[in-house]
Scaffold this motif. Structure first.
Motif, PDB file in Angstrom:
ATOM      1  N   SER A 113       0.821  -1.229   0.000  1.00 29.66           N
ATOM      2  CA  SER A 113       0.000   0.000   0.000  1.00 29.66           C
ATOM      3  C   SER A 113       0.847   1.268   0.000  1.00 29.66           C
ATOM      4  N   ALA A 114       1.885   1.314  -0.809  1.00 27.20           N
ATOM      5  CA  ALA A 114       2.712   2.529  -0.888  1.00 27.20           C
ATOM      6  C   ALA A 114       1.933   3.629  -1.600  1.00 27.20           C
ATOM      7  N   GLN A 115       2.082   4.860  -1.074  1.00 21.47           N
ATOM      8  CA  GLN A 115       1.424   5.987  -1.719  1.00 21.47           C
ATOM      9  C   GLN A 115       2.122   7.291  -1.355  1.00 21.47           C
ATOM     10  N   VAL A 116       1.980   8.268  -2.235  1.00 18.75           N
ATOM     11  CA  VAL A 116       2.463   9.630  -1.974  1.00 18.75           C
ATOM     12  C   VAL A 116       1.306  10.396  -1.357  1.00 18.75           C
ATOM     13  N   ILE A 117       1.487  10.876  -0.116  1.00 19.55           N
ATOM     14  CA  ILE A 117       0.390  11.583   0.551  1.00 19.55           C
ATOM     15  C   ILE A 117       0.598  13.089   0.586  1.00 19.55           C
ATOM     16  N   HIS A 118       1.776  13.559   0.245  1.00 20.90           N
ATOM     17  CA  HIS A 118       2.004  15.010   0.196  1.00 20.90           C
ATOM     18  C   HIS A 118       3.215  15.273  -0.683  1.00 20.90           C
ATOM     19  N   ASN A 119       3.090  16.286  -1.535  1.00 18.33           N
ATOM     20  CA  ASN A 119       4.234  16.657  -2.355  1.00 18.33           C
ATOM     21  C   ASN A 119       4.560  18.137  -2.173  1.00 18.33           C
ATOM     22  N   GLY A 120       5.865  18.425  -2.136  1.00 13.51           N
ATOM     23  CA  GLY A 120       6.341  19.799  -2.022  1.00 13.51           C
ATOM     24  C   GLY A 120       7.201  20.135  -3.220  1.00 13.51           C
ATOM     25  N   PHE A 121       7.853  21.314  -3.169  1.00 13.34           N
ATOM     26  CA  PHE A 121       8.714  21.721  -4.279  1.00 13.34           C
ATOM     27  C   PHE A 121       9.898  20.768  -4.429  1.00 13.34           C
ATOM     28  N   SER A 168       8.444   1.605  11.274  1.00 15.14           N
ATOM     29  CA  SER A 168       8.376   2.817  10.444  1.00 15.14           C
ATOM     30  C   SER A 168       7.427   2.589   9.276  1.00 15.14           C
ATOM     31  N   ASN A 169       6.652   3.614   8.954  1.00 19.24           N
ATOM     32  CA  ASN A 169       5.739   3.478   7.811  1.00 19.24           C
ATOM     33  C   ASN A 169       5.590   4.767   7.013  1.00 19.24           C
ATOM     34  N   SER A 170       6.471   5.738   7.243  1.00 18.33           N
ATOM     35  CA  SER A 170       6.413   6.959   6.433  1.00 18.33           C
ATOM     36  C   SER A 170       7.736   7.694   6.531  1.00 18.33           C
ATOM     37  N   THR A 171       8.002   8.500   5.531  1.00 22.95           N
ATOM     38  CA  THR A 171       9.180   9.358   5.548  1.00 22.95           C
ATOM     39  C   THR A 171       8.970  10.471   4.541  1.00 22.95           C
ATOM     40  N   ILE A 172       9.807  11.501   4.627  1.00 23.56           N
ATOM     41  CA  ILE A 172       9.798  12.590   3.649  1.00 23.56           C
ATOM     42  C   ILE A 172      11.117  12.563   2.900  1.00 23.56           C
ATOM     43  N   LEU A 173      11.046  12.304   1.596  1.00 24.68           N
ATOM     44  CA  LEU A 173      12.245  12.332   0.758  1.00 24.68           C
ATOM     45  C   LEU A 173      12.566  13.786   0.427  1.00 24.68           C
ATOM     46  N   GLN A 174      13.733  14.256   0.860  1.00 24.09           N
ATOM     47  CA  GLN A 174      14.147  15.636   0.639  1.00 24.09           C
ATOM     48  C   GLN A 174      15.161  15.700  -0.502  1.00 24.09           C
ATOM     49  N   GLY A 175      15.440  16.924  -0.929  1.00 21.58           N
ATOM     50  CA  GLY A 175      16.462  17.148  -1.944  1.00 21.58           C
ATOM     51  C   GLY A 175      16.063  16.747  -3.348  1.00 21.58           C
ATOM     52  N   LEU A 176      14.754  16.728  -3.629  1.00 21.86           N
ATOM     53  CA  LEU A 176      14.284  16.370  -4.959  1.00 21.86           C
ATOM     54  C   LEU A 176      14.206  17.604  -5.854  1.00 21.86           C
ATOM     55  N   SER A 197      11.163  -5.056  -4.281  1.00 23.55           N
ATOM     56  CA  SER A 197      10.750  -3.667  -4.117  1.00 23.55           C
ATOM     57  C   SER A 197       9.314  -3.470  -4.574  1.00 23.55           C
ATOM     58  N   VAL A 198       8.657  -2.497  -3.932  1.00 19.20           N
ATOM     59  CA  VAL A 198       7.364  -2.038  -4.407  1.00 19.20           C
ATOM     60  C   VAL A 198       7.586  -0.636  -4.969  1.00 19.20           C
ATOM     61  N   TYR A 199       6.837  -0.261  -6.016  1.00 13.79           N
ATOM     62  CA  TYR A 199       7.119   0.988  -6.725  1.00 13.79           C
ATOM     63  C   TYR A 199       5.889   1.892  -6.721  1.00 13.79           C
ATOM     64  N   ILE A 200       6.172   3.210  -6.713  1.00  5.79           N
ATOM     65  CA  ILE A 200       5.098   4.190  -6.800  1.00  5.79           C
ATOM     66  C   ILE A 200       5.643   5.423  -7.513  1.00  5.79           C
ATOM     67  N   LEU A 201       4.792   6.076  -8.308  1.00 11.59           N
ATOM     68  CA  LEU A 201       5.184   7.290  -9.032  1.00 11.59           C
ATOM     69  C   LEU A 201       4.679   8.521  -8.292  1.00 11.59           C
ATOM     70  N   GLY A 202       5.461   9.601  -8.331  1.00 13.66           N
ATOM     71  CA  GLY A 202       5.032  10.847  -7.705  1.00 13.66           C
ATOM     72  C   GLY A 202       5.708  12.048  -8.335  1.00 13.66           C
ATOM     73  N   TRP A 203       4.947  13.143  -8.477  1.00 13.88           N
ATOM     74  CA  TRP A 203       5.465  14.414  -9.007  1.00 13.88           C
ATOM     75  C   TRP A 203       5.746  15.364  -7.855  1.00 13.88           C
ATOM     76  N   THR A 204       6.874  16.057  -7.885  1.00  9.07           N
ATOM     77  CA  THR A 204       7.079  17.201  -7.012  1.00  9.07           C
ATOM     78  C   THR A 204       6.374  18.420  -7.609  1.00  9.07           C
TER      79      THR A 204
END
Length: 708
Positions: A113-121, A168-176, A197-204
């Motif tokens: 159940s991987a998902q992007v729940i918030h996107n920033g710059f 752990s079940n969430s993190t914020i990937l920085q430096g994108l 691996s499980v894969y998910i797509l996300g736009w900044t």
């Protein structure tokens, strides 16, 4: 190559599957918990089914029932397994026994159940659920973001982050990169190996385009100005459209990347002084490269209104970036010098200039002549008066003699009340008295007055604030200067998301009220409450630290040194957003603290502060959070003992739940050489580190060692 592949398959698949033995089992309570097939004719088929479900072991009962699991043998060994009917070389259990085979699977199943729940710059917040089959304890997760699509012209490296702990079940990937689509892989690792691996797509989110070049004026008439435009560029999103805007002289329009300007009609109704006079798509740039401002046509959906011939306005260019319902703007500087190629107007202007110069010269000559005449007449008058004096008369001072009372002298650099308050009105919100409620209870007594809690109404909403009430008419001149300097600190650095900002000021007949944002709770109180069972999101500790570092970097940009950094000087919003307090005049609202336990080694015998000392205190603050509000150096009761220990090289210990990489960052803040400590720019990247669940609180909290 094919032979090598087959050999690899044989070694990793065939040899890894072996018969583990015969063990006691029953239909009601099988040794392996999960029934997969009721009818199978060989161990190989059962093993294949269990591998596809990521189980470590396969088992057969009654010659046909296939079970899967990750543990076996809890009931003991059995000797009653029989050979398979269709595969006489292997065992298939019986009614009261199960034949166990290893599948070769040792890693966990993939996260779910991987998902992007918030996107920033430049960040993406990712959540997932742990693997169904862990095959042991999950030790960490690895996330890797690879670029799929981007608007950047250069190649962008992959970003990888490792998150400690199976819970752990969430993190914020920085430096994108802003405006970029990433393919994010999430891999779970147990004590033996990695999962698939499980894969998910996300736009900044897209970022604002580069600042466009200022338009160049190439022609002008009484109602139009022709400008030459330059194409825009952006690494953070597409160039979608262009807007040309007009601004009256003396007006400074907003330039926030999210601000939208209005058309001519609405701007005139609102009295804004600036408006969009034309918009066109980026594909039409060639058509509008030479743009005539004021030609009276509709350009896009905007009316290109004729210009006022008496006062020519300023002109600017806006580059628009649109993508997935996001819009960003970039604004050029304004053309503030209008050229004119009309020869008649130039001749008229030149004639007027010559006439004005001649008139100024004549008036200047006449003024000098009058001054000379006045001096000559005055000198003759004094000589005549001197002749009239009797020869025996003594010379005396002319006019009365006054004494100067030095006690009533007011230094020139102390501004009068009306002067400095008028300056404040230009910088901050002057709050109407009916919008401000001040509680009677005094929570602190600061240097300049009392500090109260209160409430302010803004846009129909009420929020709690801290109010410094200062009877500034009664302040000494030196205190008044100091108060203004402290207030100016808050004015310069506001607003900032992670600072407790200055809200405004309110003046009554005899009192100046300074209103500051007051977070609902402090970080220290939240940490201590967690010791009593309240919820504190440990997984947010590093992100909170990163946001605090951003606030301190913001202060550093204004050359402001925070002298009271600790968990008590950090407010927290209800969304766990930190608000740094204690800068400028707001420090007088803090609790009366003993700060020796947060003081850097070089400042123990030196009152002069500098930014590396703030970095030292930041390291102690991180330790406070990880110890859930523990008292630094709680084993030392005297300040002198703390100073002596720090000088001798004693530092706060590594707590049992602090990973080595994180403690290395914290301890680097306490480097004896101040120039070798990390900068806040580096400390902002705290979120890229991993944190473990806090399983034990070992450091005591002793309030009398922290509070005066």
């Amino acid at each position: 190559m094919i032979i090598l592949s087959l050999l690899f398959y044989f070694c990793n698949y065939v040899l890894s599957q072996k018969y583990e033995g015969c063990f006691q089992s029953s239909a009601l309570d099988p040794d392996l918990p999960t029934l997969i097939l009721n009818h199978t004719n060989s161990p190989s088929k059962c093993i294949k089914e269990c591998i596809s479900r990521y189980y470590m072991f396969a088992g057969l009962m009654n010659g046909q029932q296939c079970f899967c699991g990750s543990k076996y043998g809890r009931k003991g060994i059995s000797t009653s397994c029989i050979l398979c009917i269709t595969d006489p070389n292997n065992y298939c259990g019986n009614k009261y026994a199960i034949s166990i085979y290893s599948t070769g699977q040792i890693g966990p199943s993939p996260p779910r159940s991987a998902q992007v729940i918030h996107n920033g710059f430049n960040s993406l917040q990712i959540t997932w659920e742990p693997p169904d089959i862990s095959n042991g304890n999950i030790t960490y997760y690895t996330l890797k973001a690879m670029v799929v699509q981007t608007f950047a012209s250069n190649s962008i490296p992959a970003v990888e982050s490792q998150i400690q702990g199976g819970a752990s079940n969430s993190t914020i990937l920085q430096g994108l990169q802003p405006g970029t689509q990433y393919n994010i892989s999430i891999t779970a690792t147990n004590t033996q190996t990695d999962s698939e691996s499980v894969y998910i797509l996300g736009w900044t989110l897209i970022g604002p385009p580069n600042k466009p070049t200022i338009p160049k004026v190439i022609e002008q008439t009484s109602t139009t100005v022709t400008v030459l435009l330059s194409e825009g560029s952006s690494e953070f999103g597409p160039i979608s459209a262009y807007q040309v805007f007009v601004c009256q002289f003396g007006i400074i329009p907003p330039s926030d990347p999210n601000v939208t300007y209005y058309n001519y009609k609405i701007s005139m109704q609102e009295g804004l002084g600036y408006y969009i006079t034309g918009e066109f798509e980026s594909s039409e740039f060639y058509k509008y490269k030479k743009f005539i401002v004021g030609d009276g046509k509709m350009i896009g959906t905007y009316y290109n209104a004729p210009l006022n011939s008496n006062i020519m306005p300023q002109i600017g260019l806006i580059v628009v970036s649109k993508f997935q319902r996001q819009i960003q703007y970039a604004y050029s500087n304004l053309v503030n010098k209008i050229i004119n190629h009309n020869e008649n107007q130039n001749d008229n202007m030149n004639s007027i200039t010559i006439i004005l110069c001649i008139a100024i010269g004549l008036l200047g000559t006449l003024l000098i002549a009058l001054i000379v005449l006045y001096l000559i007449l005055r000198q003759r008058h004094e000589k005549i008066q001197m002749r009239k004096l009797p020869e025996q008369q003594e010379l005396t001072l002319q006019g009365p003699l006054y004494e100067v009372d030095n006690l009533a002298y007011i230094p020139e650099d102390v501004p009068e009340r009306i002067n400095y308050y008028q300056e404040l009105k230009k910088k901050v919100w002057i709050i109407p008295q009916n919008l401000l409620t001040i509680n009677d209870t005094v929570i602190r007594r600061g240097r300049f007055g009392t500090v109260h809690t209160g409430a302010i109404e803004e846009n129909g909403k009420f929020s709690t604030v801290a109010i410094h009430s200062i009877a500034d008419k009664l302040l000494k001149a030196s205190d008044k200067r100091h108060m203004l300097r402290e207030l100016d600190v808050c004015i310069k650095v506001s607003p900032m998301k992670y600072l407790a900002d200055l809200v405004g000021t309110c003046e009554t007949h005899d009192t100046l009220h300074i209103v500051l944002e007051l977070p609902p709770q402090t970080l220290k109180n939240c940490l201590l409450a967690a010791r009593s069972g309240n919820i504190f999101p440990v997984e947010k500790i590093l992100s909170i630290g990163s946001m605090i570092a951003s606030a301190l970097q913001h202060l550093e940009n204004y050359k402001i040194i925070h002298e009271h950094l600790c968990a008590r000087s950090i407010g927290l919003s209800n969304e766990w957003i930190p608000k740094v307090m204690g800068h400028g005049i707001s420090k007088y609202a803090l609790e009366d603290m003993k700060y020796i336990r947060w003081t850097s080694i070089e400042c123990l015998d030196n009152k002069k502060k500098h930014q590396p000392a703030v970095v030292w205190a930041f390291g102690v603050l991180l330790w406070e959070m990880l110890s859930m509000g523990g008292t630094p150096y709680s084993n030392l009761s005297l300040d002198s003992e703390v100073e002596e220990a720090i000088v001798q090289g004693v530092r706060l210990p590594q707590l049992s739940d602090i990973p080595d990489p994180l403690y290395e960052v914290i301890s680097s803040c306490w480097n004896i050489e101040s120039h070798e400590r990390p900068t806040f720019t580096e400390l902002i990247r705290l979120e890229t580190l991993s944190i473990c669940p806090i399983t034990a609180i070992t450091e005591p909290y002793i309030p009398e060692l922290e509070l005066n």
